[in-house]
Scaffold this motif. Structure first.
Motif, PDB file in Angstrom:
ATOM      1  N   MET A   1      -2.478   1.609  10.175  1.00 34.73           N
ATOM      2  CA  MET A   1      -2.497   0.620   8.894  1.00 34.73           C
ATOM      3  C   MET A   1      -0.987   1.273   8.147  1.00 34.73           C
ATOM      4  O   MET A   1      -0.662   2.462   8.731  1.00 34.73           O
ATOM      5  N   ARG A   2      -0.333   0.546   8.525  1.00 35.42           N
ATOM      6  CA  ARG A   2       0.978   1.290   7.397  1.00 35.42           C
ATOM      7  C   ARG A   2       1.587   0.604   5.895  1.00 35.42           C
ATOM      8  O   ARG A   2       0.431  -0.348   5.242  1.00 35.42           O
ATOM      9  N   ILE A   3       1.659   1.917   4.988  1.00 37.05           N
ATOM     10  CA  ILE A   3       1.652   1.495   3.977  1.00 37.05           C
ATOM     11  C   ILE A   3       3.391   1.519   3.653  1.00 37.05           C
ATOM     12  O   ILE A   3       3.631   2.490   3.455  1.00 37.05           O
ATOM     13  N   PHE A  42      -8.586   3.930   5.575  1.00 29.32           N
ATOM     14  CA  PHE A  42      -8.634   3.605   4.849  1.00 29.32           C
ATOM     15  C   PHE A  42      -8.575   4.378   3.759  1.00 29.32           C
ATOM     16  O   PHE A  42      -8.519   5.201   2.428  1.00 29.32           O
ATOM     17  N   GLU A  43      -9.581   5.354   3.836  1.00 31.75           N
ATOM     18  CA  GLU A  43      -9.984   7.005   3.219  1.00 31.75           C
ATOM     19  C   GLU A  43      -8.796   7.367   3.337  1.00 31.75           C
ATOM     20  O   GLU A  43      -8.260   7.904   1.986  1.00 31.75           O
ATOM     21  N   TRP A  44      -8.400   7.947   4.533  1.00 33.33           N
ATOM     22  CA  TRP A  44      -7.198   8.525   4.457  1.00 33.33           C
ATOM     23  C   TRP A  44      -5.556   8.381   3.261  1.00 33.33           C
ATOM     24  O   TRP A  44      -5.118   8.572   3.085  1.00 33.33           O
ATOM     25  N   THR A 108     -12.369  -4.390   2.095  1.00 36.24           N
ATOM     26  CA  THR A 108     -12.294  -2.720   2.559  1.00 36.24           C
ATOM     27  C   THR A 108     -11.588  -1.880   2.179  1.00 36.24           C
ATOM     28  O   THR A 108     -11.951  -1.235   1.218  1.00 36.24           O
ATOM     29  N   PHE A 109      -9.936  -2.535   2.658  1.00 39.91           N
ATOM     30  CA  PHE A 109      -9.456  -1.127   2.083  1.00 39.91           C
ATOM     31  C   PHE A 109      -9.630  -1.074   0.510  1.00 39.91           C
ATOM     32  O   PHE A 109      -9.717  -0.495  -0.478  1.00 39.91           O
ATOM     33  N   LEU A 110      -8.799  -2.407  -0.220  1.00 35.81           N
ATOM     34  CA  LEU A 110      -9.261  -2.595  -1.488  1.00 35.81           C
ATOM     35  C   LEU A 110     -10.454  -1.907  -2.311  1.00 35.81           C
ATOM     36  O   LEU A 110     -10.560  -0.918  -3.453  1.00 35.81           O
ATOM     37  N   ASN A 111     -11.622  -1.503  -1.746  1.00 31.93           N
ATOM     38  CA  ASN A 111     -13.433  -1.515  -2.453  1.00 31.93           C
ATOM     39  C   ASN A 111     -12.859   0.733  -2.088  1.00 31.93           C
ATOM     40  O   ASN A 111     -13.463   0.970  -2.873  1.00 31.93           O
ATOM     41  N   VAL A 112     -12.537   0.811  -0.482  1.00 33.57           N
ATOM     42  CA  VAL A 112     -12.276   2.489  -0.884  1.00 33.57           C
ATOM     43  C   VAL A 112     -10.888   2.624  -2.118  1.00 33.57           C
ATOM     44  O   VAL A 112     -11.889   3.890  -1.973  1.00 33.57           O
ATOM     45  N   ASN A 148      -0.212   8.898  11.725  1.00 39.29           N
ATOM     46  CA  ASN A 148       1.055  10.225  11.897  1.00 39.29           C
ATOM     47  C   ASN A 148      -0.169  11.174  10.781  1.00 39.29           C
ATOM     48  O   ASN A 148       0.615  11.917  10.018  1.00 39.29           O
ATOM     49  N   LYS A 149      -0.933  11.025  10.989  1.00 39.26           N
ATOM     50  CA  LYS A 149      -2.338  12.271  10.169  1.00 39.26           C
ATOM     51  C   LYS A 149      -1.640  13.431  10.262  1.00 39.26           C
ATOM     52  O   LYS A 149      -1.890  14.631   9.937  1.00 39.26           O
TER      53      LYS A 149
END
Length: 150
Positions: A1-3, A42-44, A108-112, A148-149
């Motif tokens: 996941m990238r933002i 998504f949480e991270w 799902t990401f939006l809900n998290v 990259n966590k």
């Protein structure tokens, strides 16, 4: 996941000349998914978004997070964050999730993310041809990849 997070004075997204999401002072978040992205990612990422201290305090030091400044969030899906440009001149999106899967991941990401912030989250429309306008504040632009966590 990238933002990609951009601190903005204001931002909006239009679909067919209709505004679907609009914020004032806050964060524009562009988000792209890979097939292996899951709720842990998504949480991270959600925690990163709401805890990043990228707003100025009384001394002008980036020391405050989105909650502390009562900022708003606009989230826009953007599969092109997974563009591979190593070969040739046409980007490849082979690493991006397929649209059907990405739409589920996006929702799902939006809900998290909503579980981590008290204010409403504005959005674009997944898969639509969107026009995004923003006034970057700073400029402050930050790229985060859940791979990259560590």
């Amino acid at each position: 996941m990238r933002i990609i997070i951009q601190r903005v004075q204001h931002a909006s997204v239009k679909v067919e000349n209709n505004i679907t999401g609009k914020i004032n002072h806050g964060l524009l978040v562009l988000v792209g998914f890979e097939p292996d992205d899951n709720k842990e990612d998504f949480e991270w990422i959600s925690k990163k978004i709401v805890q990043l201290r990228i707003f100025g305090d009384d001394n002008g030091v980036m020391n405050l997070d989105i909650k502390q400044v009562n900022g708003e969030i606009l989230v826009v899906s953007q599969f092109t964050l997974h563009a591979a440009t190593k070969k040739g001149n046409r980007p490849s999106y082979i690493r991006a999730s397929k649209p059907e899967e990405a739409k589920i991941q996006y929702n799902t990401f939006l809900n998290v993310l909503k579980n981590h912030i008290d204010s409403d989250i504005q959005t674009g429309i997944f898969g639509a041809d969107m026009k995004v306008e923003l006034l970057n504040d700073g400029p402050v632009t930050i790229f985060i990849d859940s791979r990259n966590k560590e």
